[in-house]
Design an enzyme around this catalytic site. Structure first.
Site, mmCIF file in Angstrom:
data_model
loop_
_atom_site.group_PDB
_atom_site.id
_atom_site.type_symbol
_atom_site.label_atom_id
_atom_site.label_comp_id
_atom_site.label_asym_id
_atom_site.label_seq_id
_atom_site.Cartn_x
_atom_site.Cartn_y
_atom_site.Cartn_z
ATOM 1 N N ASN A 1 0.832 -1.210 0.000
ATOM 2 C CA ASN A 1 0.000 0.000 0.000
ATOM 3 C C ASN A 1 0.862 1.255 0.000
ATOM 4 O OD1 ASN A 1 -2.056 -1.814 0.209
ATOM 5 N ND2 ASN A 1 -2.401 -1.495 2.395
ATOM 6 N N ILE A 2 0.341 2.285 -0.638
ATOM 7 C CA ILE A 2 1.068 3.555 -0.676
ATOM 8 C C ILE A 2 0.472 4.557 0.315
ATOM 9 C CG2 ILE A 2 1.877 3.145 -3.034
ATOM 10 C CD1 ILE A 2 -0.225 5.097 -4.060
ATOM 11 N N HIS B 1 5.784 -0.771 -2.870
ATOM 12 C CA HIS B 1 5.253 -0.085 -4.061
ATOM 13 C C HIS B 1 5.256 1.430 -3.898
ATOM 14 C CE1 HIS B 1 2.942 -3.962 -5.435
ATOM 15 N NE2 HIS B 1 4.240 -4.022 -5.677
ATOM 16 N N CYS C 1 11.938 12.778 -8.019
ATOM 17 C CA CYS C 1 12.347 13.688 -9.095
ATOM 18 C C CYS C 1 13.008 12.873 -10.210
ATOM 19 C CB CYS C 1 13.314 14.735 -8.559
ATOM 20 S SG CYS C 1 13.884 15.842 -9.868
ATOM 21 N N CYS D 1 11.261 20.620 -7.759
ATOM 22 C CA CYS D 1 11.875 19.665 -6.826
ATOM 23 C C CYS D 1 12.638 20.469 -5.783
ATOM 24 C CB CYS D 1 12.827 18.747 -7.602
ATOM 25 S SG CYS D 1 13.879 17.743 -6.542
ATOM 26 N N GLY E 1 -5.128 -9.204 3.199
ATOM 27 C CA GLY E 1 -5.855 -8.254 2.351
ATOM 28 C C GLY E 1 -5.237 -7.989 0.996
ATOM 29 N N SER F 1 -5.040 -9.571 -3.181
ATOM 30 C CA SER F 1 -5.656 -10.512 -4.125
ATOM 31 C C SER F 1 -4.663 -11.531 -4.668
ATOM 32 C CB SER F 1 -6.271 -9.733 -5.292
ATOM 33 O OG SER F 1 -5.275 -8.972 -5.946
ATOM 34 N N ASN G 1 -7.821 -12.910 4.582
ATOM 35 C CA ASN G 1 -8.374 -12.122 3.473
ATOM 36 C C ASN G 1 -9.893 -12.258 3.477
ATOM 37 O OD1 ASN G 1 -7.369 -10.473 1.266
ATOM 38 N ND2 ASN G 1 -8.322 -11.929 -0.130
ATOM 39 N N LEU G 2 -10.538 -11.286 2.864
ATOM 40 C CA LEU G 2 -12.001 -11.325 2.820
ATOM 41 C C LEU G 2 -12.497 -12.583 2.123
ATOM 42 C CD1 LEU G 2 -14.437 -9.659 3.654
ATOM 43 C CD2 LEU G 2 -14.337 -8.489 1.444
HETATM 44 C C1 BJW Z 1 -10.228 -7.514 2.197
HETATM 45 C C2 BJW Z 1 -11.109 -6.549 2.730
HETATM 46 C C3 BJW Z 1 -11.235 -6.506 4.132
HETATM 47 C C4 BJW Z 1 -11.155 -6.372 0.595
HETATM 48 N N1 BJW Z 1 -10.506 -7.367 4.889
HETATM 49 N N2 BJW Z 1 -9.544 -8.365 2.962
HETATM 50 C C5 BJW Z 1 3.186 -12.365 -15.983
HETATM 51 C C6 BJW Z 1 3.342 -13.257 -14.925
HETATM 52 C C7 BJW Z 1 3.883 -12.857 -13.719
HETATM 53 C C8 BJW Z 1 4.297 -11.544 -13.536
HETATM 54 C C9 BJW Z 1 4.146 -10.672 -14.570
HETATM 55 C C10 BJW Z 1 3.611 -11.059 -15.784
HETATM 56 N N3 BJW Z 1 3.587 -9.986 -16.600
HETATM 57 C C11 BJW Z 1 4.091 -8.922 -15.931
HETATM 58 C C12 BJW Z 1 4.437 -9.317 -14.692
HETATM 59 C C13 BJW Z 1 5.009 -8.495 -13.600
HETATM 60 C C14 BJW Z 1 4.014 -7.488 -13.064
HETATM 61 C C15 BJW Z 1 2.737 -8.212 -12.633
HETATM 62 O O1 BJW Z 1 2.628 -8.761 -11.553
HETATM 63 N N4 BJW Z 1 1.717 -8.180 -13.479
HETATM 64 C C16 BJW Z 1 0.465 -8.868 -13.154
HETATM 65 C C17 BJW Z 1 -0.691 -8.046 -13.671
HETATM 66 C C18 BJW Z 1 0.535 -10.268 -13.690
HETATM 67 N N5 BJW Z 1 4.653 -6.883 -11.895
HETATM 68 C C19 BJW Z 1 5.436 -5.818 -12.011
HETATM 69 O O2 BJW Z 1 5.602 -5.252 -13.076
HETATM 70 C C20 BJW Z 1 6.168 -5.392 -10.760
HETATM 71 N N6 BJW Z 1 7.551 -5.254 -11.031
HETATM 72 C C21 BJW Z 1 8.295 -6.309 -11.373
HETATM 73 O O3 BJW Z 1 7.836 -7.442 -11.471
HETATM 74 O O4 BJW Z 1 9.613 -6.015 -11.559
HETATM 75 C C22 BJW Z 1 10.492 -7.091 -11.943
HETATM 76 C C23 BJW Z 1 11.026 -7.864 -10.778
HETATM 77 C C24 BJW Z 1 11.698 -9.032 -11.023
HETATM 78 C C25 BJW Z 1 12.225 -9.758 -9.983
HETATM 79 C C26 BJW Z 1 12.107 -9.321 -8.668
HETATM 80 C C27 BJW Z 1 11.463 -8.167 -8.437
HETATM 81 C C28 BJW Z 1 10.913 -7.459 -9.490
HETATM 82 C C29 BJW Z 1 5.650 -4.055 -10.278
HETATM 83 C C30 BJW Z 1 4.251 -4.152 -9.767
HETATM 84 C C31 BJW Z 1 3.764 -2.766 -9.369
HETATM 85 C C32 BJW Z 1 2.322 -2.783 -8.899
HETATM 86 N N7 BJW Z 1 1.882 -1.449 -8.734
HETATM 87 C C33 BJW Z 1 0.544 -1.203 -8.215
HETATM 88 C C34 BJW Z 1 0.267 0.313 -8.285
HETATM 89 C C35 BJW Z 1 1.072 1.028 -7.173
HETATM 90 C C36 BJW Z 1 0.704 2.460 -7.068
HETATM 91 C C37 BJW Z 1 -0.750 2.648 -6.727
HETATM 92 O O5 BJW Z 1 -1.184 2.295 -5.604
HETATM 93 O O6 BJW Z 1 -1.472 3.184 -7.581
HETATM 94 O O7 BJW Z 1 0.443 -1.669 -6.869
HETATM 95 S S1 BJW Z 1 -0.707 -2.153 -9.064
HETATM 96 C C38 BJW Z 1 -1.718 -2.394 -7.647
HETATM 97 O O8 BJW Z 1 -1.836 -3.809 -7.362
HETATM 98 C C39 BJW Z 1 -0.954 -1.751 -6.470
HETATM 99 C C40 BJW Z 1 -1.141 -2.786 -5.381
HETATM 100 O O9 BJW Z 1 -0.143 -2.652 -4.396
HETATM 101 C C41 BJW Z 1 -1.104 -4.082 -6.144
HETATM 102 C C42 BJW Z 1 -1.731 -5.246 -5.435
HETATM 103 O O10 BJW Z 1 -3.095 -5.011 -5.179
HETATM 104 P P1 BJW Z 1 -3.744 -5.553 -3.826
HETATM 105 O O11 BJW Z 1 -3.190 -4.833 -2.687
HETATM 106 O O12 BJW Z 1 -3.644 -7.021 -3.792
HETATM 107 O O13 BJW Z 1 -5.257 -5.055 -3.995
HETATM 108 P P2 BJW Z 1 -6.495 -5.798 -4.685
HETATM 109 O O14 BJW Z 1 -7.573 -4.815 -4.857
HETATM 110 O O15 BJW Z 1 -6.075 -6.540 -5.889
HETATM 111 O O16 BJW Z 1 -6.949 -6.897 -3.626
HETATM 112 C C43 BJW Z 1 -7.506 -6.547 -2.375
HETATM 113 C C44 BJW Z 1 -7.845 -7.818 -1.619
HETATM 114 O O17 BJW Z 1 -8.318 -7.442 -0.333
HETATM 115 C C45 BJW Z 1 -8.957 -8.646 -2.298
HETATM 116 O O18 BJW Z 1 -8.576 -10.017 -2.332
HETATM 117 C C46 BJW Z 1 -10.148 -8.469 -1.367
HETATM 118 O O19 BJW Z 1 -10.977 -9.628 -1.282
HETATM 119 C C47 BJW Z 1 -9.485 -8.189 -0.052
HETATM 120 N N8 BJW Z 1 -10.290 -7.367 0.870
HETATM 121 N N9 BJW Z 1 -11.660 -5.860 1.720
HETATM 122 C C48 BJW Z 1 -9.693 -8.261 4.289
HETATM 123 N N10 BJW Z 1 -12.037 -5.618 4.745
#
Ligand code: BJW
Length: 229
Positions: A88-89, A105, A113, A132, A171, A173, A197-198
Protein backbone atom coordinates in the site's frame (compact mmCIF):
# COMPACT_ATOMS: atom_id res chain seq x y z
CA UNK A 1 9.58 -16.59 15.92
CA UNK A 2 10.52 -14.52 12.89
CA UNK A 3 7.50 -13.23 11.05
CA UNK A 4 7.05 -11.57 7.69
CA UNK A 5 3.68 -9.89 7.20
CA UNK A 6 2.61 -8.75 3.74
CA UNK A 7 -0.34 -6.39 3.50
CA UNK A 8 -2.40 -5.19 0.56
CA UNK A 9 -5.29 -2.88 -0.15
CA UNK A 10 -7.76 -5.04 1.83
CA UNK A 11 -6.20 -4.03 5.16
CA UNK A 12 -7.09 -0.39 4.50
CA UNK A 13 -10.58 -1.11 3.08
CA UNK A 14 -12.32 -0.79 6.47
CA UNK A 15 -10.64 2.60 6.89
CA UNK A 16 -12.44 3.72 3.75
CA UNK A 17 -9.57 3.43 1.25
CA UNK A 18 -10.84 1.72 -1.93
CA UNK A 19 -9.12 -1.50 -3.02
CA UNK A 20 -8.04 -2.00 -6.62
CA UNK A 21 -9.85 -5.03 -7.93
CA UNK A 22 -13.03 -5.37 -5.86
CA UNK A 23 -16.35 -4.17 -7.27
CA UNK A 24 -16.39 -0.36 -6.79
CA UNK A 25 -12.60 -0.58 -6.51
CA UNK A 26 -10.21 2.23 -7.24
CA UNK A 27 -9.61 1.26 -10.82
CA UNK A 28 -13.25 0.82 -11.78
CA UNK A 29 -13.26 4.35 -13.10
CA UNK A 30 -9.69 4.10 -14.44
CA UNK A 31 -8.18 1.55 -16.78
CA UNK A 32 -5.03 0.29 -15.05
CA UNK A 33 -2.90 1.08 -18.08
CA UNK A 34 -4.19 4.68 -18.00
CA UNK A 35 -2.63 5.33 -14.63
CA UNK A 36 -0.28 2.63 -13.37
CA UNK A 37 2.49 2.41 -15.95
CA UNK A 38 5.43 4.68 -16.79
CA UNK A 39 4.11 4.81 -20.37
CA UNK A 40 0.77 6.19 -19.18
CA UNK A 41 2.60 8.86 -17.21
CA UNK A 42 4.60 9.83 -20.28
CA UNK A 43 1.46 10.10 -22.44
CA UNK A 44 -0.97 11.66 -19.96
CA UNK A 45 0.97 13.13 -17.04
CA UNK A 46 -1.90 15.36 -15.92
CA UNK A 47 -4.38 12.46 -15.68
CA UNK A 48 -1.91 10.42 -13.65
CA UNK A 49 -0.87 13.33 -11.39
CA UNK A 50 -4.54 14.16 -10.73
CA UNK A 51 -5.33 10.51 -9.89
CA UNK A 52 -2.57 10.38 -7.25
CA UNK A 53 -3.26 13.92 -5.97
CA UNK A 54 -6.88 12.88 -5.34
CA UNK A 55 -5.83 9.73 -3.49
CA UNK A 56 -3.30 11.72 -1.41
CA UNK A 57 -5.90 14.29 -0.44
CA UNK A 58 -8.35 11.52 0.52
CA UNK A 59 -5.81 10.09 2.98
CA UNK A 60 -6.34 13.02 5.33
CA UNK A 61 -9.96 11.94 5.80
CA UNK A 62 -9.27 8.35 6.87
CA UNK A 63 -7.85 6.72 9.98
CA UNK A 64 -6.08 3.45 10.77
CA UNK A 65 -8.35 0.57 11.77
CA UNK A 66 -7.93 -2.25 14.33
CA UNK A 67 -5.91 -4.35 11.84
CA UNK A 68 -3.24 -1.64 11.46
CA UNK A 69 -3.14 -1.14 15.22
CA UNK A 70 -2.84 -4.87 15.92
CA UNK A 71 0.24 -5.07 13.66
CA UNK A 72 1.77 -2.18 15.59
CA UNK A 73 1.23 -4.17 18.81
CA UNK A 74 2.97 -7.11 17.16
CA UNK A 75 5.94 -4.89 16.28
CA UNK A 76 6.15 -3.72 19.90
CA UNK A 77 6.29 -7.34 21.06
CA UNK A 78 8.63 -8.75 18.41
CA UNK A 79 10.81 -5.81 17.42
CA UNK A 80 13.22 -6.79 14.64
CA UNK A 81 11.75 -10.31 14.46
CA UNK A 82 8.84 -8.82 12.53
CA UNK A 83 9.20 -7.45 9.01
CA UNK A 84 6.08 -5.61 7.90
CA UNK A 85 5.95 -5.26 4.12
CA UNK A 86 3.09 -3.36 2.54
CA UNK A 87 2.08 -2.99 -1.07
CA UNK A 88 0.00 0.00 0.00
CA UNK A 89 1.07 3.55 -0.68
CA UNK A 90 -1.05 4.97 2.15
CA UNK A 91 0.47 5.79 5.55
CA UNK A 92 -2.06 3.98 7.73
CA UNK A 93 0.45 1.48 9.15
CA UNK A 94 2.63 4.35 10.41
CA UNK A 95 -0.37 6.25 11.76
CA UNK A 96 -1.50 3.00 13.43
CA UNK A 97 1.80 2.88 15.35
CA UNK A 98 4.16 0.78 13.22
CA UNK A 99 7.61 2.33 12.99
CA UNK A 100 9.43 0.10 10.50
CA UNK A 101 7.36 -0.47 7.35
CA UNK A 102 8.69 -1.54 3.96
CA UNK A 103 6.61 0.23 1.30
CA UNK A 104 7.51 -2.01 -1.61
CA UNK A 105 5.25 -0.08 -4.06
CA UNK A 106 6.23 3.37 -2.81
CA UNK A 107 4.39 6.09 -0.93
CA UNK A 108 1.81 8.78 -1.62
CA UNK A 109 3.53 11.11 0.85
CA UNK A 110 6.73 11.50 -1.17
CA UNK A 111 7.54 12.55 -4.72
CA UNK A 112 10.37 11.31 -6.89
CA UNK A 113 12.35 13.69 -9.09
CA UNK A 114 13.06 12.26 -12.54
CA UNK A 115 16.00 14.67 -12.92
CA UNK A 116 17.99 14.21 -9.69
CA UNK A 117 16.30 10.92 -8.61
CA UNK A 118 15.88 12.23 -5.04
CA UNK A 119 12.74 11.80 -2.93
CA UNK A 120 11.04 14.68 -1.15
CA UNK A 121 7.85 15.11 0.90
CA UNK A 122 4.85 16.24 -1.15
CA UNK A 123 3.84 19.72 0.00
CA UNK A 124 1.31 20.60 -2.71
CA UNK A 125 -0.52 18.80 -5.54
CA UNK A 126 1.90 17.50 -8.15
CA UNK A 127 -0.55 18.53 -10.89
CA UNK A 128 0.57 22.11 -10.10
CA UNK A 129 4.08 21.05 -11.23
CA UNK A 130 6.01 22.36 -8.21
CA UNK A 131 9.84 22.45 -8.37
CA UNK A 132 11.88 19.66 -6.83
CA UNK A 133 13.12 20.99 -3.45
CA UNK A 134 16.49 19.32 -4.10
CA UNK A 135 17.40 20.38 -7.67
CA UNK A 136 14.73 22.92 -8.64
CA UNK A 137 13.55 21.14 -11.79
CA UNK A 138 9.81 20.79 -12.30
CA UNK A 139 10.13 17.06 -12.86
CA UNK A 140 8.40 15.47 -9.87
CA UNK A 141 6.39 12.25 -10.31
CA UNK A 142 4.44 10.16 -7.81
CA UNK A 143 6.88 8.05 -5.78
CA UNK A 144 5.09 4.81 -6.59
CA UNK A 145 6.06 1.58 -8.33
CA UNK A 146 4.21 1.06 -11.60
CA UNK A 147 4.02 -2.11 -13.71
CA UNK A 148 7.40 -2.84 -15.22
CA UNK A 149 9.29 -1.00 -12.45
CA UNK A 150 11.28 -2.64 -9.67
CA UNK A 151 9.63 -2.79 -6.24
CA UNK A 152 11.67 -1.38 -3.34
CA UNK A 153 13.87 -3.21 -0.82
CA UNK A 154 13.61 -6.61 -2.49
CA UNK A 155 16.90 -7.79 -0.95
CA UNK A 156 15.71 -7.00 2.56
CA UNK A 157 12.39 -8.74 1.89
CA UNK A 158 14.02 -11.85 0.45
CA UNK A 159 16.48 -12.07 3.35
CA UNK A 160 13.57 -11.95 5.80
CA UNK A 161 11.53 -14.50 3.83
CA UNK A 162 14.48 -16.89 3.83
CA UNK A 163 14.66 -16.72 7.64
CA UNK A 164 10.94 -16.55 8.43
CA UNK A 165 9.17 -19.05 10.66
CA UNK A 166 5.80 -17.50 9.75
CA UNK A 167 4.55 -15.67 6.66
CA UNK A 168 1.19 -13.96 6.81
CA UNK A 169 -0.55 -12.32 3.86
CA UNK A 170 -3.32 -9.86 4.68
CA UNK A 171 -5.86 -8.25 2.35
CA UNK A 172 -4.23 -8.86 -1.01
CA UNK A 173 -5.66 -10.51 -4.13
CA UNK A 174 -2.37 -12.22 -5.02
CA UNK A 175 -2.66 -10.82 -8.55
CA UNK A 176 0.56 -8.79 -8.67
CA UNK A 177 4.13 -10.10 -8.63
CA UNK A 178 6.64 -10.28 -7.05
CA UNK A 179 4.49 -9.90 -3.89
CA UNK A 180 2.16 -12.70 -5.01
CA UNK A 181 5.15 -15.08 -5.02
CA UNK A 182 6.34 -14.38 -1.47
CA UNK A 183 4.19 -17.21 -0.07
CA UNK A 184 6.05 -19.77 -2.18
CA UNK A 185 9.45 -18.31 -1.25
CA UNK A 186 8.61 -18.38 2.47
CA UNK A 187 7.03 -21.82 2.30
CA UNK A 188 9.98 -23.35 0.52
CA UNK A 189 12.23 -21.83 3.20
CA UNK A 190 10.18 -23.67 5.87
CA UNK A 191 7.78 -20.98 7.13
CA UNK A 192 4.20 -21.65 8.19
CA UNK A 193 2.06 -19.64 5.76
CA UNK A 194 -1.29 -18.04 6.60
CA UNK A 195 -3.71 -16.02 4.49
CA UNK A 196 -6.07 -13.52 6.14
CA UNK A 197 -8.37 -12.12 3.47
CA UNK A 198 -12.00 -11.33 2.82
CA UNK A 199 -12.21 -14.17 0.31
CA UNK A 200 -9.78 -16.71 -1.16
CA UNK A 201 -7.00 -14.91 -3.04
CA UNK A 202 -5.64 -16.07 -6.40
CA UNK A 203 -2.84 -17.83 -4.50
CA UNK A 204 -4.88 -19.24 -1.64
CA UNK A 205 -3.87 -22.81 -2.52
CA UNK A 206 -0.22 -22.05 -1.72
CA UNK A 207 -0.94 -21.30 1.96
CA UNK A 208 -0.89 -23.88 4.76
CA UNK A 209 -3.88 -22.12 6.32
CA UNK A 210 -6.43 -19.52 5.21
CA UNK A 211 -8.96 -17.58 7.25
CA UNK A 212 -11.56 -15.50 5.44
CA UNK A 213 -13.34 -12.45 6.81
CA UNK A 214 -12.70 -8.80 7.62
CA UNK A 215 -9.11 -7.82 8.36
CA UNK A 216 -10.33 -5.59 11.20
CA UNK A 217 -11.52 -8.74 13.00
CA UNK A 218 -9.12 -11.44 11.77
CA UNK A 219 -5.86 -9.57 12.33
CA UNK A 220 -6.38 -8.53 15.99
CA UNK A 221 -7.56 -12.10 16.76
CA UNK A 222 -4.48 -13.62 15.10
CA UNK A 223 -2.13 -11.20 16.91
CA UNK A 224 -3.80 -12.02 20.25
CA UNK A 225 -3.40 -15.75 19.58
CA UNK A 226 0.26 -15.31 18.77
CA UNK A 227 1.04 -13.12 21.78
CA UNK A 228 -0.85 -15.45 24.14
CA UNK A 229 1.34 -18.38 23.08
C1 BJW B 1 -10.23 -7.51 2.20
C2 BJW B 1 -11.11 -6.55 2.73
C3 BJW B 1 -11.23 -6.51 4.13
C4 BJW B 1 -11.15 -6.37 0.60
N1 BJW B 1 -10.51 -7.37 4.89
N2 BJW B 1 -9.54 -8.37 2.96
C5 BJW B 1 3.19 -12.36 -15.98
C6 BJW B 1 3.34 -13.26 -14.92
C7 BJW B 1 3.88 -12.86 -13.72
C8 BJW B 1 4.30 -11.54 -13.54
C9 BJW B 1 4.15 -10.67 -14.57
C10 BJW B 1 3.61 -11.06 -15.78
N3 BJW B 1 3.59 -9.99 -16.60
C11 BJW B 1 4.09 -8.92 -15.93
C12 BJW B 1 4.44 -9.32 -14.69
C13 BJW B 1 5.01 -8.50 -13.60
C14 BJW B 1 4.01 -7.49 -13.06
C15 BJW B 1 2.74 -8.21 -12.63
O1 BJW B 1 2.63 -8.76 -11.55
N4 BJW B 1 1.72 -8.18 -13.48
C16 BJW B 1 0.47 -8.87 -13.15
C17 BJW B 1 -0.69 -8.05 -13.67
C18 BJW B 1 0.53 -10.27 -13.69
N5 BJW B 1 4.65 -6.88 -11.90
C19 BJW B 1 5.44 -5.82 -12.01
O2 BJW B 1 5.60 -5.25 -13.08
C20 BJW B 1 6.17 -5.39 -10.76
N6 BJW B 1 7.55 -5.25 -11.03
C21 BJW B 1 8.29 -6.31 -11.37
O3 BJW B 1 7.84 -7.44 -11.47
O4 BJW B 1 9.61 -6.01 -11.56
C22 BJW B 1 10.49 -7.09 -11.94
C23 BJW B 1 11.03 -7.86 -10.78
C24 BJW B 1 11.70 -9.03 -11.02
C25 BJW B 1 12.22 -9.76 -9.98
C26 BJW B 1 12.11 -9.32 -8.67
C27 BJW B 1 11.46 -8.17 -8.44
C28 BJW B 1 10.91 -7.46 -9.49
C29 BJW B 1 5.65 -4.05 -10.28
C30 BJW B 1 4.25 -4.15 -9.77
C31 BJW B 1 3.76 -2.77 -9.37
C32 BJW B 1 2.32 -2.78 -8.90
N7 BJW B 1 1.88 -1.45 -8.73
C33 BJW B 1 0.54 -1.20 -8.21
C34 BJW B 1 0.27 0.31 -8.28
C35 BJW B 1 1.07 1.03 -7.17
C36 BJW B 1 0.70 2.46 -7.07
C37 BJW B 1 -0.75 2.65 -6.73
O5 BJW B 1 -1.18 2.29 -5.60
O6 BJW B 1 -1.47 3.18 -7.58
O7 BJW B 1 0.44 -1.67 -6.87
S1 BJW B 1 -0.71 -2.15 -9.06
C38 BJW B 1 -1.72 -2.39 -7.65
O8 BJW B 1 -1.84 -3.81 -7.36
C39 BJW B 1 -0.95 -1.75 -6.47
C40 BJW B 1 -1.14 -2.79 -5.38
O9 BJW B 1 -0.14 -2.65 -4.40
C41 BJW B 1 -1.10 -4.08 -6.14
C42 BJW B 1 -1.73 -5.25 -5.43
O10 BJW B 1 -3.09 -5.01 -5.18
P1 BJW B 1 -3.74 -5.55 -3.83
O11 BJW B 1 -3.19 -4.83 -2.69
O12 BJW B 1 -3.64 -7.02 -3.79
O13 BJW B 1 -5.26 -5.05 -4.00
P2 BJW B 1 -6.50 -5.80 -4.69
O14 BJW B 1 -7.57 -4.81 -4.86
O15 BJW B 1 -6.08 -6.54 -5.89
O16 BJW B 1 -6.95 -6.90 -3.63
C43 BJW B 1 -7.51 -6.55 -2.38
C44 BJW B 1 -7.85 -7.82 -1.62
O17 BJW B 1 -8.32 -7.44 -0.33
C45 BJW B 1 -8.96 -8.65 -2.30
O18 BJW B 1 -8.58 -10.02 -2.33
C46 BJW B 1 -10.15 -8.47 -1.37
O19 BJW B 1 -10.98 -9.63 -1.28
C47 BJW B 1 -9.49 -8.19 -0.05
N8 BJW B 1 -10.29 -7.37 0.87
N9 BJW B 1 -11.66 -5.86 1.72
C48 BJW B 1 -9.69 -8.26 4.29
N10 BJW B 1 -12.04 -5.62 4.75
Amino acid sequence: MRIVVLTGAGISAESGVPTFRDADGLWEGHRVEDVATPQAFAWQPDVVQAFYDTRRAALDAVDPNPAHRALARLEQALGKDLLLVTQNIDDLHERGGSTDVVHMHGSLRTALCTTCHQRSPVAEPLLADPPCPRCGHRTLRPDVVWFGELPHEMDRIHDALAEATHFVSIGTSGAVYPAAGFVQVARSAGAHTLELNLKPSEGTGYFHEARHGFAGELVPRWVDELLDR
